[in-house]
Design a protein around this motif. Sequence first.
Motif, PDB file in Angstrom:
ATOM      1  N   CYS A  92       0.865  -1.281   0.000  1.00 31.76           N
ATOM      2  CA  CYS A  92      -0.148  -0.088   0.011  1.00 31.76           C
ATOM      3  C   CYS A  92       0.783   1.252   0.033  1.00 31.76           C
ATOM      4  N   ASN A 136      -1.838   4.687   6.097  1.00 36.54           N
ATOM      5  CA  ASN A 136      -2.501   3.437   5.852  1.00 36.54           C
ATOM      6  C   ASN A 136      -1.788   2.111   6.496  1.00 36.54           C
ATOM      7  N   CYS A 170      -3.839   0.100   9.020  1.00 36.86           N
ATOM      8  CA  CYS A 170      -4.104  -1.187   8.614  1.00 36.86           C
ATOM      9  C   CYS A 170      -3.895  -2.298   9.875  1.00 36.86           C
ATOM     10  N   HIS A 194      -5.802   7.532  -2.185  1.00 38.76           N
ATOM     11  CA  HIS A 194      -4.513   7.515  -1.548  1.00 38.76           C
ATOM     12  C   HIS A 194      -3.366   8.172  -2.113  1.00 38.76           C
TER      13      HIS A 194
END
Lengths: 273, 342
Positions: free
Chosen positions: B275, B299, B303, B290
């Motif tokens: 990510c 993130n 996460c 994003h």
Amino acid sequence: MTVSTNIYKPFRARLEKVIEESPLIKTLVLVPETEFSFKTGEFIELTLDGIGEAPFTPSSSPFVKDRIEVTIMKAGYVTGLMHELPVGAVLGVRGPFGRGYPIETFFGKEVLILGGGCGLAPIRSLLYTLIEYKDKLKKVILAYGSKTPRDCIYKPLFSYLNSIDKFEAHRSVDIADENWKETVGVATVMLDKVKVDIPNAVAVVCGPPVMMKFGTFKLLEMGFAPKDIFLSMEKNMSCGLGKCGHCMMGEYFVCKDGPVFTYEEVKNQPHIW
Amino acid sequence: MNTLPEPDEITKHYEMPRDAWEKALTSLLGTYTLYAPVKRWDSIDYELISSENSSKIVYNLPKPVSPLKLFLLPVKENVVLDSDLQKPFVVLGTPACDLWALDLLDQFYLHSDYIDPYYKLRRDKMILVGTDCHTSLAHCHCSSYGLNPFPEKNQDLVISIIDGKVILEINSLKGETFIEKLAAESKLQPSENGFPDDLLKIRQAVKSEMDSRNKRLPNYQETTSVVKNAGEDTWKNHSKTCVACGACATICPTCTCFLLIDRPGFEKVRQMDACQYPGFQRVAGGEDPHKQHFVRFSNRYFCKYVFRPEKFDALACTGCGRCIEACIGKINKNEIFNELTK
Ligand SMILES: Cc1cc2nc3c(=O)[nH]c(=O)nc-3n(C[C@H](O)[C@H](O)[C@H](O)COP(=O)(O)OP(=O)(O)OC[C@H]3O[C@@H](n4cnc5c(N)ncnc54)[C@H](O)[C@@H]3O)c2cc1C
Ligand code: SF4
Ligand code: SF4
Ligand code: FES
């Protein structure tokens, strides 16, 4: 390891026909080589052999089993090449994936559908489904917006819908030409004109992110409860199976937990639009 | 502080001299493929073991540079062609943090809705010989997240070597089978002794050492709220030296993200992804929730400590500390958390 147990392996489908919907949008009619069925709102991953894969929501009726229609907007690399495909080409299909529209929960209610651009593709499949269940619904209103009259897709669909009892269809364009007699303005302006019994209605929104966002805000302003607004979220997707992480929206995997969500479910997640 | 399991919970174990163990192990190399940590410069990492390098295996040291997941999810793998994996393989020397990470990986890749057949095949063929950590490294912090520095879950066997004596615990059916084969080679008998006291002492000592080094670090639940409450400025600030190389995710035992890449013949290659890379969430037309670097940076934290815990019954950060060690921007998540809880 057999094919049927391999979640990554597409099955084949032959391109039978290409329908030009607008300068940027084509519908591919596919004949799957394997038995295939889906529920409206579920999506497939369509593979262009050796090139790439992209998610699409079939625009055809889930009651038609031997064909899958996919309406594709030319938006970039893979979709651009899909537009060039000759009849007879073989594509790969994985799916169906995700959670579609909970049709049964619409029974006894009015359904207001707001669509924009290529968002009409999944909505067409939904409309076909709602037509099958029309005895169980109070009313179905479609409000569809596009940029210009040239960008309007499924032109015959509108007169067809308007000919069906309980159904009404409205269109708007951002920029009109001299022949345009319908609404002018962004899609949400049509919402001011429709008559809806909001406490007994659900709303469905599908379209580009900006339209989803402002459409949702408008519906909330009109008095729709967040739990009655159904959004079809578009995110980057790779696997379609809740594993690759590309479609993450907060705690959700849009591919598996969605793509259809109520606004209630997603309103507290970050970066939803 | 979590308590150590009582010795009486541990049932069967074997003891043998190290040279007998090494001899028996190499005699099994025809039956199993063996990977074990070997020293390389100032760190250790798994290597394929043959009779040539079997004496170089290191025991009870944290922690192989490569996370365990790489045995189950190779960086690149064709996921349409039939797999040629036949032989069972033994991964020896896996520390507790990576064993716990399997909980999350299994919930992802073995979820009954969609089972990843390649992951499953490897998982079924894998025999895990976990290892006690007899010391801890500067960034190890599993104990802050409620874990112990010795295998408690997902391993088939556990190995420790104390004063030249090998102590093997058996924890699963797969472990039983493995030890039976080993015993056939080396006339091994289960130990009559009680569970070795020395080992219990080491376990306690390593845990205390780690606890005291990470005294200020918030625990997992606290970290969830620390991350939730950190403002945009925190992420903007701390992402300044991040170059989005993705090392933190690649090296993380619980990061699961990948990309499917198409190959002719409707083949697909599953390639590990992160990510942290630009474009990870980009959709047609260039829109990207994003797009901003600091959002991608945050993130990973969300996460690990917010999103995954809401959805899975497993830790999404096991406190292995690899992301800190791997970061070329010298970003240390624990320093960030310490600062935020000051
Ligand atoms: C559930 C769902 C249903 C959909 N249904 C429909 C539908 O019915 N009809 C329709 O027209 N569209 C639909 N879409 C949108 C459609 O999937 C996209 O338009 C399509 O994926 C665009 O692909 P592309 O390669 O043409 O676009 P591009 O813009 O070229 O690429 C988009 C994809 O490639 C990646 N990518 C491309 N270049 C880069 C780069 N340089 N670096 C990193 N990543 C890159 C992007 O991250 C993205 O995944 C749907 C999307 C979803 C999620
Ligand atoms: S986030 Fe860092 S410390 Fe936590 S498991 Fe991943 S690599 Fe290890
Ligand atoms: S989203 Fe990022 S932090 Fe989470 S598993 Fe994927 S790569 Fe790792
Ligand atoms: S598309 Fe892979 S997890 Fe959703």
